[in-house]
Motif scaffolding. Structure first.
Motif, short mmCIF file in Angstrom:
data_model
loop_
_atom_site.label_atom_id
_atom_site.label_comp_id
_atom_site.label_asym_id
_atom_site.label_seq_id
_atom_site.Cartn_x
_atom_site.Cartn_y
_atom_site.Cartn_z
N LEU A 71 -122.93 -15.98 -25.06
CA LEU A 71 -124.13 -15.15 -25.12
C LEU A 71 -124.56 -14.78 -26.54
N PHE A 72 -123.60 -14.57 -27.43
CA PHE A 72 -123.94 -14.01 -28.74
C PHE A 72 -123.61 -14.88 -29.95
N ARG A 73 -122.66 -15.80 -29.84
CA ARG A 73 -122.26 -16.64 -30.97
C ARG A 73 -121.95 -18.04 -30.47
N PRO A 74 -122.96 -18.76 -30.03
CA PRO A 74 -122.74 -20.03 -29.34
C PRO A 74 -122.41 -21.22 -30.24
N THR A 75 -121.47 -21.01 -31.14
CA THR A 75 -121.00 -22.13 -31.95
C THR A 75 -119.52 -22.32 -31.69
N GLY A 76 -119.04 -23.52 -31.86
CA GLY A 76 -117.62 -23.80 -31.70
C GLY A 76 -117.14 -23.75 -30.26
N LEU A 77 -118.04 -23.94 -29.31
CA LEU A 77 -117.67 -23.87 -27.90
C LEU A 77 -117.21 -25.25 -27.43
N THR A 78 -115.96 -25.55 -27.75
CA THR A 78 -115.39 -26.87 -27.48
C THR A 78 -114.22 -26.76 -26.52
N ASP A 79 -113.76 -27.92 -26.05
CA ASP A 79 -112.54 -27.93 -25.23
C ASP A 79 -111.37 -27.34 -26.02
N ALA A 80 -111.30 -27.64 -27.30
CA ALA A 80 -110.20 -27.11 -28.12
C ALA A 80 -110.22 -25.58 -28.10
N TYR A 81 -111.40 -24.98 -28.17
CA TYR A 81 -111.52 -23.52 -28.11
C TYR A 81 -111.03 -23.01 -26.75
N ALA A 82 -111.48 -23.64 -25.66
CA ALA A 82 -111.05 -23.23 -24.32
C ALA A 82 -109.54 -23.38 -24.17
N HIS A 83 -108.99 -24.48 -24.67
CA HIS A 83 -107.55 -24.73 -24.56
C HIS A 83 -106.75 -23.73 -25.39
N ARG A 84 -107.27 -23.36 -26.56
CA ARG A 84 -106.59 -22.36 -27.38
C ARG A 84 -106.52 -21.03 -26.65
N LEU A 85 -107.65 -20.61 -26.04
CA LEU A 85 -107.67 -19.34 -25.31
C LEU A 85 -106.70 -19.38 -24.13
N ALA A 86 -106.66 -20.50 -23.42
CA ALA A 86 -105.73 -20.63 -22.29
C ALA A 86 -104.29 -20.51 -22.77
N GLY A 87 -103.99 -21.18 -23.88
CA GLY A 87 -102.64 -21.10 -24.45
C GLY A 87 -102.27 -19.69 -24.85
N GLU A 88 -103.22 -18.97 -25.47
CA GLU A 88 -102.97 -17.59 -25.86
C GLU A 88 -102.78 -16.69 -24.64
N ALA A 89 -103.44 -17.01 -23.55
CA ALA A 89 -103.33 -16.20 -22.33
C ALA A 89 -101.95 -16.32 -21.69
N VAL A 90 -101.33 -17.49 -21.79
CA VAL A 90 -100.03 -17.67 -21.16
C VAL A 90 -98.86 -17.52 -22.13
N ARG A 91 -99.14 -17.37 -23.40
CA ARG A 91 -98.08 -17.21 -24.39
C ARG A 91 -97.21 -16.01 -24.02
N GLY A 92 -95.91 -16.24 -24.01
CA GLY A 92 -94.97 -15.18 -23.66
C GLY A 92 -94.60 -15.18 -22.18
N PHE A 93 -95.23 -16.05 -21.40
CA PHE A 93 -94.91 -16.15 -19.97
C PHE A 93 -94.25 -17.50 -19.74
N GLY A 94 -93.03 -17.50 -19.25
CA GLY A 94 -92.34 -18.76 -18.97
C GLY A 94 -91.72 -19.36 -20.20
N GLU A 95 -91.12 -20.50 -20.01
CA GLU A 95 -90.35 -21.17 -21.07
C GLU A 95 -91.20 -22.05 -21.97
N ARG A 96 -92.26 -22.61 -21.44
CA ARG A 96 -93.03 -23.63 -22.17
C ARG A 96 -93.94 -23.00 -23.21
N GLU A 97 -93.87 -23.53 -24.39
CA GLU A 97 -94.77 -23.07 -25.46
C GLU A 97 -96.08 -23.87 -25.39
N PRO A 98 -97.22 -23.22 -25.50
CA PRO A 98 -98.49 -23.96 -25.53
C PRO A 98 -98.54 -24.91 -26.72
N ARG A 99 -99.15 -26.10 -26.53
CA ARG A 99 -99.27 -27.06 -27.61
C ARG A 99 -100.50 -26.77 -28.41
#
Length: 187
Positions: A159-187
């Motif tokens: 809505l406010f800063r529509p730059t850098g909206l890539t799969d890499a951005y989505a994947h980074r956010l997903a990794g940050e959301a699960v960081r600290g849960f379970g054994e697997r480290e996000p790549r």
């Protein structure tokens, strides 16, 4: 009381279809309620009674469009499931059509009910991903954590800063959301 599948449902479907067709043919700025009514085979007063004005109608159509058609894809792993869902969510919402639907959903709804519906759509999809992870025995964050760490930043950027909206951005956010849960480290 509105009967599911009754006349009310048929009217809603006809009117929604008319809006989508006319938007595709003429563009949104050209739409009028009489035009939509004629295409849908109802009277303009039917639309005014049910939706109030064109903006509320567009808002209703937008919310219906934003409802997911299918459950999130199952990749067999929490991080991959969340990455897949987040990438698809971002792609759909950040598209020109997605942004228009978001704006319409919010503009025609001063009480915030449509925003709540859209939020529940995302929460329900996330709950499916997290439920699968739980069934596999994976540790996972709760729905609110994923909403805060994945959906909220995406929506702000869309809505406010529509730059850098890539799969890499989505994947980074997903990794940050699960960081600290379970054994697997996000790549």
């Amino acid at each position: 009381m509105v009967r599911p599948g009754g006349r009310s449902a048929r009217v809603q479907e006809a009117v929604h279809t008319a809006v989508r067709e006319l938007q595709a043919e003429l563009g949104r700025p050209e739409l009028t309620i009489p035009m939509v009514a004629a295409r849908a085979g109802v009277t303009p007063s039917t639309i005014y009674r049910r939706w109030g004005d064109l903006q509320e109608l567009l808002s209703d159509v937008a919310v219906e469009h934003l409802r997911p058609d299918t459950p999130p894809q199952d990749h067999g792993d929490l991080l991959e499931d969340l990455r897949g869902w987040a990438g698809q969510f971002l792609e759909e919402m950040a598209s020109p059509a997605g942004r228009a639907y978001i704006r319409d959903a919010l503009l025609g709804d001063p009480d915030g009910d449509n925003a709540g519906l859209c939020s529940s759509y995302a929460a329900d999809q996330i709950a499916v991903v997290l439920g699968r992870a739980a069934e596999r025995g994976e540790d996972a964050p709760d729905v609110e954590t994923v909403l805060d760490r994945v959906v909220a930043p995406m929506m702000y950027r869309i809505l406010f800063r529509p730059t850098g909206l890539t799969d890499a951005y989505a994947h980074r956010l997903a990794g940050e959301a699960v960081r600290g849960f379970g054994e697997r480290e996000p790549r």
